[in-house]
Write an enzyme that holds these catalytic residues in place. Structure first.
Site, short mmCIF file in Angstrom:
data_model
loop_
_atom_site.label_atom_id
_atom_site.label_comp_id
_atom_site.label_asym_id
_atom_site.label_seq_id
_atom_site.Cartn_x
_atom_site.Cartn_y
_atom_site.Cartn_z
N GLU A 258 0.84 -1.21 0.00
CA GLU A 258 0.00 0.00 0.00
C GLU A 258 0.87 1.25 0.00
O GLU A 258 0.55 2.24 -0.65
CB GLU A 258 -0.95 0.01 1.20
CG GLU A 258 -1.98 -1.11 1.17
CD GLU A 258 -2.77 -1.20 -0.13
OE1 GLU A 258 -3.23 -0.16 -0.64
OE2 GLU A 258 -2.90 -2.32 -0.66
N TRP A 261 1.87 1.78 -3.43
CA TRP A 261 0.81 2.43 -4.24
C TRP A 261 0.92 3.95 -4.12
O TRP A 261 0.75 4.68 -5.09
CB TRP A 261 -0.59 2.00 -3.77
CG TRP A 261 -1.14 0.79 -4.47
CD1 TRP A 261 -1.26 -0.45 -3.92
CD2 TRP A 261 -1.64 0.70 -5.82
NE1 TRP A 261 -1.81 -1.31 -4.86
CE2 TRP A 261 -2.05 -0.64 -6.02
CE3 TRP A 261 -1.77 1.60 -6.87
CZ2 TRP A 261 -2.59 -1.08 -7.22
CZ3 TRP A 261 -2.32 1.17 -8.07
CH2 TRP A 261 -2.71 -0.16 -8.25
N TRP A 289 -20.74 11.72 -19.68
CA TRP A 289 -21.20 11.68 -18.28
C TRP A 289 -22.59 12.27 -18.19
O TRP A 289 -22.88 13.27 -18.84
CB TRP A 289 -20.23 12.47 -17.40
CG TRP A 289 -18.80 11.99 -17.46
CD1 TRP A 289 -17.76 12.63 -18.05
CD2 TRP A 289 -18.28 10.76 -16.94
NE1 TRP A 289 -16.60 11.87 -17.92
CE2 TRP A 289 -16.90 10.72 -17.25
CE3 TRP A 289 -18.83 9.68 -16.24
CZ2 TRP A 289 -16.07 9.66 -16.88
CZ3 TRP A 289 -18.01 8.62 -15.88
CH2 TRP A 289 -16.65 8.62 -16.20
N ASN A 324 -10.80 2.62 2.92
CA ASN A 324 -10.40 2.43 1.52
C ASN A 324 -11.38 1.58 0.71
O ASN A 324 -11.73 1.91 -0.42
CB ASN A 324 -9.01 1.81 1.46
CG ASN A 324 -8.57 1.56 0.03
OD1 ASN A 324 -8.50 2.49 -0.77
ND2 ASN A 324 -8.31 0.30 -0.30
N TRP A 342 -15.78 11.56 -12.90
CA TRP A 342 -14.90 11.28 -11.76
C TRP A 342 -14.31 12.56 -11.16
O TRP A 342 -14.01 12.62 -9.97
CB TRP A 342 -13.77 10.32 -12.16
CG TRP A 342 -12.93 10.77 -13.32
CD1 TRP A 342 -13.17 10.56 -14.64
CD2 TRP A 342 -11.71 11.55 -13.27
NE1 TRP A 342 -12.19 11.14 -15.42
CE2 TRP A 342 -11.28 11.75 -14.61
CE3 TRP A 342 -10.94 12.09 -12.24
CZ2 TRP A 342 -10.13 12.46 -14.93
CZ3 TRP A 342 -9.78 12.79 -12.56
CH2 TRP A 342 -9.39 12.97 -13.90
N TRP A 365 -9.20 7.86 -8.05
CA TRP A 365 -10.46 8.18 -8.74
C TRP A 365 -10.40 7.70 -10.18
O TRP A 365 -11.36 7.13 -10.71
CB TRP A 365 -10.77 9.69 -8.68
CG TRP A 365 -11.62 9.99 -7.48
CD1 TRP A 365 -11.20 10.44 -6.27
CD2 TRP A 365 -13.04 9.76 -7.36
NE1 TRP A 365 -12.28 10.52 -5.41
CE2 TRP A 365 -13.41 10.12 -6.05
CE3 TRP A 365 -14.03 9.30 -8.23
CZ2 TRP A 365 -14.73 10.04 -5.58
CZ3 TRP A 365 -15.35 9.21 -7.77
CH2 TRP A 365 -15.68 9.56 -6.47
P1 FAD Z 1 -3.65 2.22 5.35
O1 FAD Z 1 -4.54 1.25 4.73
O2 FAD Z 1 -3.25 2.02 6.78
O3 FAD Z 1 -2.40 2.47 4.46
C1 FAD Z 1 -1.25 3.20 4.91
C2 FAD Z 1 -0.90 4.27 3.93
O4 FAD Z 1 -0.62 3.72 2.64
C3 FAD Z 1 -2.02 5.27 3.67
O5 FAD Z 1 -2.11 6.21 4.69
C4 FAD Z 1 -1.61 5.83 2.32
O6 FAD Z 1 -0.59 6.78 2.45
C5 FAD Z 1 -1.04 4.61 1.62
N1 FAD Z 1 -2.09 3.97 0.81
C6 FAD Z 1 -2.92 2.98 1.18
N2 FAD Z 1 -3.73 2.64 0.14
C7 FAD Z 1 -3.40 3.46 -0.88
C8 FAD Z 1 -3.86 3.60 -2.20
N3 FAD Z 1 -4.85 2.85 -2.72
N4 FAD Z 1 -3.33 4.57 -2.98
C9 FAD Z 1 -2.33 5.36 -2.50
N5 FAD Z 1 -1.84 5.26 -1.27
C10 FAD Z 1 -2.37 4.32 -0.45
N6 FAD Z 1 -5.16 8.08 -0.12
C11 FAD Z 1 -4.60 9.23 0.28
O7 FAD Z 1 -3.57 9.19 0.99
N7 FAD Z 1 -5.11 10.44 -0.08
C12 FAD Z 1 -6.23 10.56 -0.86
O8 FAD Z 1 -6.64 11.68 -1.18
C13 FAD Z 1 -6.86 9.35 -1.27
N8 FAD Z 1 -7.99 9.39 -2.03
C14 FAD Z 1 -8.58 8.21 -2.43
C15 FAD Z 1 -9.71 8.27 -3.25
C16 FAD Z 1 -10.32 7.09 -3.67
C17 FAD Z 1 -11.53 7.15 -4.59
C18 FAD Z 1 -9.80 5.85 -3.26
C19 FAD Z 1 -10.44 4.57 -3.72
C20 FAD Z 1 -8.67 5.79 -2.46
C21 FAD Z 1 -8.04 6.95 -2.04
N9 FAD Z 1 -6.88 6.93 -1.24
C22 FAD Z 1 -6.27 8.11 -0.86
C23 FAD Z 1 -6.20 5.65 -0.92
C24 FAD Z 1 -6.64 4.99 0.41
O9 FAD Z 1 -8.03 4.87 0.46
C25 FAD Z 1 -6.16 5.76 1.63
O10 FAD Z 1 -4.76 5.99 1.56
C26 FAD Z 1 -6.41 4.99 2.91
O11 FAD Z 1 -7.76 4.62 3.02
C27 FAD Z 1 -6.04 5.84 4.10
O12 FAD Z 1 -6.30 5.17 5.29
P2 FAD Z 1 -5.12 4.65 6.22
O13 FAD Z 1 -4.18 5.78 6.46
O14 FAD Z 1 -5.73 3.96 7.38
O15 FAD Z 1 -4.42 3.67 5.22
#
Ligand code: FAD
Length: 436
Positions: A258, A261, A289, A324, A342, A365
């Site tokens: 993650e 990512w 759209w 997420n 989107w 997105w």
């Molecule tokens: P954890 O699950 O604990 O993960 C740890 C860290 O890994 C996160 O804090 C983040 O920095 C990174 N990470 C995890 N999943 C992703 C992912 N899919 N893409 C990129 N980084 C990831 N993440 C953001 O940081 N900022 C956003 O603006 C954002 N917008 C999103 C919009 C959509 C539509 C979706 C589907 C996902 C988005 N995410 C975003 C990715 C992800 O949902 C969040 O990072 C995550 O839910 C944050 O919760 P956590 O800190 O508990 O993450």
């Protein structure tokens, strides 16, 4: 040399420990004045005067200032355009160099270029450092030297490229005696910046090892605290990415992926800045759209009649966080079931998410809408009912956010699932020229 100073400019790296640029500044030949700039060009784009992100930054700034004042220095906080700020500082101090960590967002790149030109004209060096990511855009490339646009091979190469040195922690916290000894300086009040204060509790930046160890099993369940909530800390640098990556390497490969990512989307935005407002895949630019404003409003308010979607939107509106799995479902619902652009959803999330990060928000997105690099294919339309049964089987999450679900008080579905699914697939097919 005696009166010369260096400046360290805090931006999205609001911490003292393991801060690459701060460490370099403090290792230099002259005392260091730390500064922070509240940039009105950034603040004025925020949708509300009650903004928890501004509150978060403000409280981190206060903490830094307090810590620096304890060792006889301070943090100078300037409210104004960065170009004006550097005019102010160069009028008052003899500055040999300015240090900062690199920021890869388009606005920041342009701002830094302007600051660099201004400083260079005054023969002041501007040193910038990699700190926000493990690898920058040019560090992990395909064998032909071009950037990766597919995640799995990118993550493989990312792991192969990683060596111990990449996770080396910088001992910046041990060098605070190198700060410029000046007395405390005033901090602009939050309302002078145009924002209000209100009670808000932020997630901790010290996730316990247990959450990371069990991450693989629990990260998809929105009803339990199975993720780290580190988003806001990674966004504003209150935790070091090197430190958390070291822990991920020891504790959970799924969690490490993650973090990769995050790095992947940052390099996508850096290599392909046009994604800011255009689909990564050009052929998706002609999707017609529907953009129904009434439906968009119901989605924003969590009143679609699909409990998982509504729970997610209400969680977001109330807390600034959305799990997420639910972000994926709500984004798919907006772009596929309702056929709303989107970019509308992206903007709405940007205004609300505590962890809003341009690259990750845009990348995810576009992933959900099918327009992005390595995105979910357009014919993959999440079924919000099945997602709810699979990931919230005991209804823990739904009961918390949509207590009226299953009663007569709950709104009827905004659109029937199978109808919406077929409409989305046909619309995408046609726009992509797959139906003649
Ligand atoms: P954890 O699950 O604990 O993960 C740890 C860290 O890994 C996160 O804090 C983040 O920095 C990174 N990470 C995890 N999943 C992703 C992912 N899919 N893409 C990129 N980084 C990831 N993440 C953001 O940081 N900022 C956003 O603006 C954002 N917008 C999103 C919009 C959509 C539509 C979706 C589907 C996902 C988005 N995410 C975003 C990715 C992800 O949902 C969040 O990072 C995550 O839910 C944050 O919760 P956590 O800190 O508990 O993450």
């Amino acid at each position: 040399m005696e009166n010369k100073i260096a400046i360290f400019w805090f931006r999205r790296d609001l911490r003292i420990n393991d801060n690459t640029g701060l460490d370099a500044a403090l290792s230099g030949p002259v005392p260091v004045l730390p500064i922070f700039i509240f940039d009105p060009d950034i603040l004025k784009k925020l949708p509300a005067t009650k903004d928890s992100r501004v509150l978060f930054i403000y409280s981190e700034i206060e903490k830094l200032k307090h810590q620096f004042e304890k060792v006889g220095s301070t943090l100078v906080v300037y409210h104004g355009k960065p170009s004006d700020a550097f005019r102010y500082f160069t009028d008052r101090y003899i500055i040999s160099a300015v240090y900062a960590n690199r920021d890869y967002e388009p606005y920041a790149l342009k701002r830094d270029e302007e600051v660099r030109n201004f400083l260079n004209n005054k023969s002041i060096e501007f040193h910038t450092f990699k700190d926000h990511v493990i690898f920058e855009a040019g560090d992990v490339l395909k064998s032909d030297g071009t950037p990766y646009t597919v995640f799995t091979p990118y993550s493989r190469k990312w792991k192969e490229t990683l060596i111990k040195k990449d996770l080396h922690l910088f001992p910046s916290e041990k060098k605070l005696h190198r700060l410029l000894p000046i007395g405390p300086q005033p901090l602009p009040l939050l309302n002078e910046l145009g924002f209000e204060t209100f009670p808000f509790s932020f997630p901790s930046c010290h996730p316990c090892d247990d959450v990371i160890e069990r991450y693989g099993d629990r990260r998809d369940l929105p009803g339990v605290c199975g993720t780290t909530r580190l988003g806001i800390h990674l966004r504003f640098g209150t935790i070091s990415i090197r430190e958390i990556t070291s822990r991920a390497l020891n504790l959970s490969e799924v969690f490490l992926n993650e973090l990769i990512w995050r790095n992947y989307f940052i390099q996508i935005l850096e290599n392909f800045p046009f994604v800011l407002d255009k689909p990564f895949k050009a052929r998706y630019q002609h999707i017609p759209w529907r953009n129904n404003e009434e439906e968009f409003k119901r989605w924003c308010e969590g009143e679609t009649g699909y409990p998982l979607v509504d729970a997610g939107m209400r969680e977001l509106n109330h807390t600034g966080f959305m799990h997420n799995r639910v972000r994926m479902v709500t984004a798919s619902f907006l772009t596929k079931h309702l056929l709303i652009d989107w970019r509308w959803g992206e903007t709405y999330f940007a205004g609300k998410l505590l962890d809003f990060e341009l690259a990750s928000n845009n990348g995810n997105w576009q992933w959900a809408a099918g327009t992005g690099c390595d995105a979910a294919p357009y014919f993959r339309v999440f079924n919000p009912i099945m997602q709810q049964q699979k990931f919230d089987p005991d209804g823990l999450y739904i009961r918390k956010w949509v207590p009226e679900a299953g009663t007569l008080r709950y709104v009827s579905p905004i659109v029937e699932h199978n109808f919406a699914r077929n409409r989305a697939i046909n619309t995408f097919k046609k726009a992509l020229g797959e139906i003649i």
